[in-house]
Structures are given as structure tokens and as C-alpha cells.
Design an enzyme around this catalytic site. Structure first.
Site, PDB file in Angstrom:
ATOM      1  N   THR A  60       0.835  -1.192   0.000  1.00  0.00           N
ATOM      2  CA  THR A  60       0.000   0.000   0.000  1.00  0.00           C
ATOM      3  C   THR A  60       0.875   1.250   0.000  1.00  0.00           C
ATOM      4  OG1 THR A  60      -1.935   1.038   1.027  1.00  0.00           O
ATOM      5  CG2 THR A  60      -0.273   0.138   2.530  1.00  0.00           C
ATOM      6  N   LYS A  64       3.675   1.422  -3.740  1.00  0.00           N
ATOM      7  CA  LYS A  64       3.149   0.658  -4.871  1.00  0.00           C
ATOM      8  C   LYS A  64       4.025   0.774  -6.120  1.00  0.00           C
ATOM      9  CE  LYS A  64      -1.752   0.548  -3.613  1.00  0.00           C
ATOM     10  NZ  LYS A  64      -3.142   0.747  -4.098  1.00  0.00           N
ATOM     11  N   ASN A  85       0.312  -3.929  -5.989  1.00  0.00           N
ATOM     12  CA  ASN A  85      -0.190  -4.003  -4.616  1.00  0.00           C
ATOM     13  C   ASN A  85      -0.248  -5.439  -4.097  1.00  0.00           C
ATOM     14  OD1 ASN A  85      -2.413  -4.897  -6.070  1.00  0.00           O
ATOM     15  ND2 ASN A  85      -3.891  -3.905  -4.707  1.00  0.00           N
ATOM     16  N   GLY A 125      -4.367   9.855 -10.048  1.00  0.00           N
ATOM     17  CA  GLY A 125      -3.350   9.086  -9.320  1.00  0.00           C
ATOM     18  C   GLY A 125      -3.300   7.626  -9.726  1.00  0.00           C
ATOM     19  N   GLY A 225     -16.378   2.041  -2.267  1.00  0.00           N
ATOM     20  CA  GLY A 225     -15.216   1.216  -2.562  1.00  0.00           C
ATOM     21  C   GLY A 225     -15.009   0.006  -1.668  1.00  0.00           C
TER      22      GLY A 225
END
Length: 244
Positions: A60, A64, A85, A125, A225
């Protein structure tokens, strides 16, 4: 004892350790443990990789991308996104995967309807790159939105009602609205959102961001999520345990 774990820094609020502890207990999985490895620097990784009882690692923030030079092989998604990840150890090699791609795709697919033909991706990102990879696989054209217009992106100021009407999938990959700044939402003309829209927020804390609240108020289908997080963790377990 087979050791699995998570590297990153800090890890005080990590999802993975609790998830795997509960999974091992629920499914009667023995001889396995999942630990947090908070690395203050990526330079601490080689010593961890020397452990012979290590069978799989999740990665994380902020590592990454930093882990890439330490790996021998990559899945197609990790190769394209340039972010890992999940690391699997097999036959003396370290292979990097991006299970964000797997988790996002598996959670998105049941929601896609024929009228979901174009997508807006809010943010630029690493998470946005995983979303882009999935939409390309699904042949769904997308437009990336950033705070200021850059090559290949549009600025929030360019989002008018016509743009919103055309883009019936809107995916927030930015941290806007994440706890504790829960009173913030991406700057969209929410009045243009309809019941034909699907709003997906990669944030899972809070469970319903202001972005999702505003979409739901307009009749849109919404999704946070959390399931993506669960599915990417399950995908890691599949990768670590598949016959290779």
C-alpha cells in the site's frame, strides 16, 4: 507457519490485517498468519524479502511504485499501470500484480447497463490508472478530470450539463470526501445527474460520501469502494494459492 503481510507506512488504519484474520478464522484456514510490516523506508524491504517463511505480500501507500525494482516479473495490468499491490513468491521469483484492477472490475461489472457508454474518471493518481485499465478492457471510452487541464485531461470547470449527460458513469478516484473531510465533494453540476447515471466512489470511509449522497438524491445508482477492497484482498489470496 506461512506468513503473509502488508507493507506500507503508516499502517495504523490498514484494512488487510483484520480482513485476513477474520477470513482465516471463518474458513478454518490454519498454519497461516497475516502481519503488518510498517516500513519507514523502501530500503528496509530487502531484509524482509530474505524471510523464508514469507509467502505473499500486499503493498500500500507509499510503496506501490517503489517496489517495482525489487521484482522479477509482472502481470499485464501491473506492467501497464506501473504499480503493484500484491507480490507472489514462486520458483525463486517475485511477481507483482495489481489486484485493484481485479477488485474494481468484479465490483463494477454487475452494475453496467447498456446506457452506460462513457465514463468520467475524477483524479489522476495510481487508483485512476487501475480504473483506466479496466475501462479499456471493457471498451468503455473515458475522460479524465483533474483540478487543472493537462494533456489528456479536462478541468472540473469544463464539466457542464452536456458533458454529464453524455458520461453516464462517474468514478471518483480522488481523496475528496474521504474521512475526516466528509463535507467535501468533487465539483460537478450534480443537477445534471439522472437515474441513468452510475456514480462509483473508491472511498469506503465514510460509507456514503457527499459525492454519492448528491448522486443518490438525483436518482443515480451509487457504489462505494468497500466491495472493491474485499475483492482485491480475495484476489491476492487466489494469486498466492493458485497452482503455478
Amino acid at each position: 507457519m506461512k506468513v503473509y503481510g502488508l507493507i506500507g507506512y503508516p499502517l495504523s488504519h490498514s484494512f488487510s490485517k483484520g480482513f485476513f484474520a477474520e477470513k482465516f478464522q471463518r474458513e478454518g484456514i490454519t498454519g497461516c498468519v497475516y502481519e503488518n510490516f510498517p516500513l519507514t523506508s523502501i530500503s528496509e524491504l530487502p531484509a524482509l524479502l530474505e524471510r523464508t517463511d514469507l509467502y505473499g505480500i500486499n503493498v500500500t501507500i507509499p510503496y506501490k511504485e517503489a517496489v517495482l525494482p525489487f521484482l522479477d516479473e509482472f502481470s499485464p495490468a501491473a506492467e501497464q499501470i506501473k504499480a503493484v499491490n500484491c507480490i507472489c513468491f514462486h520458483a525463486g521469483k517475485r511477481k507483482g500484480f495489481n489486484t485493484d484492477v481485479i477488485g474494481f472490475k468484479r465490483s463494477l461489472l454487475p452494475l453496467i447497463k447498456p446506457h452506460h457508454t462513457h465514463a468520467l474518471i475524477l483524479g489522476t493518481g495510481g487508483a485512476a490508472k487501475a480504473v483506466m485499465f479496466v475501462l479499456e478492457e471493457l471498451n468503455i471510452p473515458f475522460t479524465v478530470v483533474s483540478r487543472s487541464a493537462q494533456p489528456g485531461t479536462v478541468a472540473y470547470e469544463a464539466l457542464d450539463a452536456a458533458v454529464i449527460e453524455m458520461h453516464t458513469i462517474i468514478i471518483n478516484t480522488s481523496p475528496v470526501g474521504m474521512y475526516p473531510q466528509t463535507d467535501a465533494a468533487p465539483a460537478l453540476p450534480y443537477d445534471a445527474i439522472t437515474r441513468h447515471h452510475l456514480l462509483y466512489d473508491l472511498i469506503y470511509n465514510p460509507a456514503e460520501t457527499l459525492f454519492l449522497q448528491k448522486g443518490a438524491a438525483q436518482g443515480a445508482v451509487t457504489k462505494n469502494g468497500h466491495e472493491m477492497l474485499v475483492l482485491q484482498a480475495e484476489a491476492s489470496w487466489e494469486i498466492w494459492n493458485e497452482k503455478q
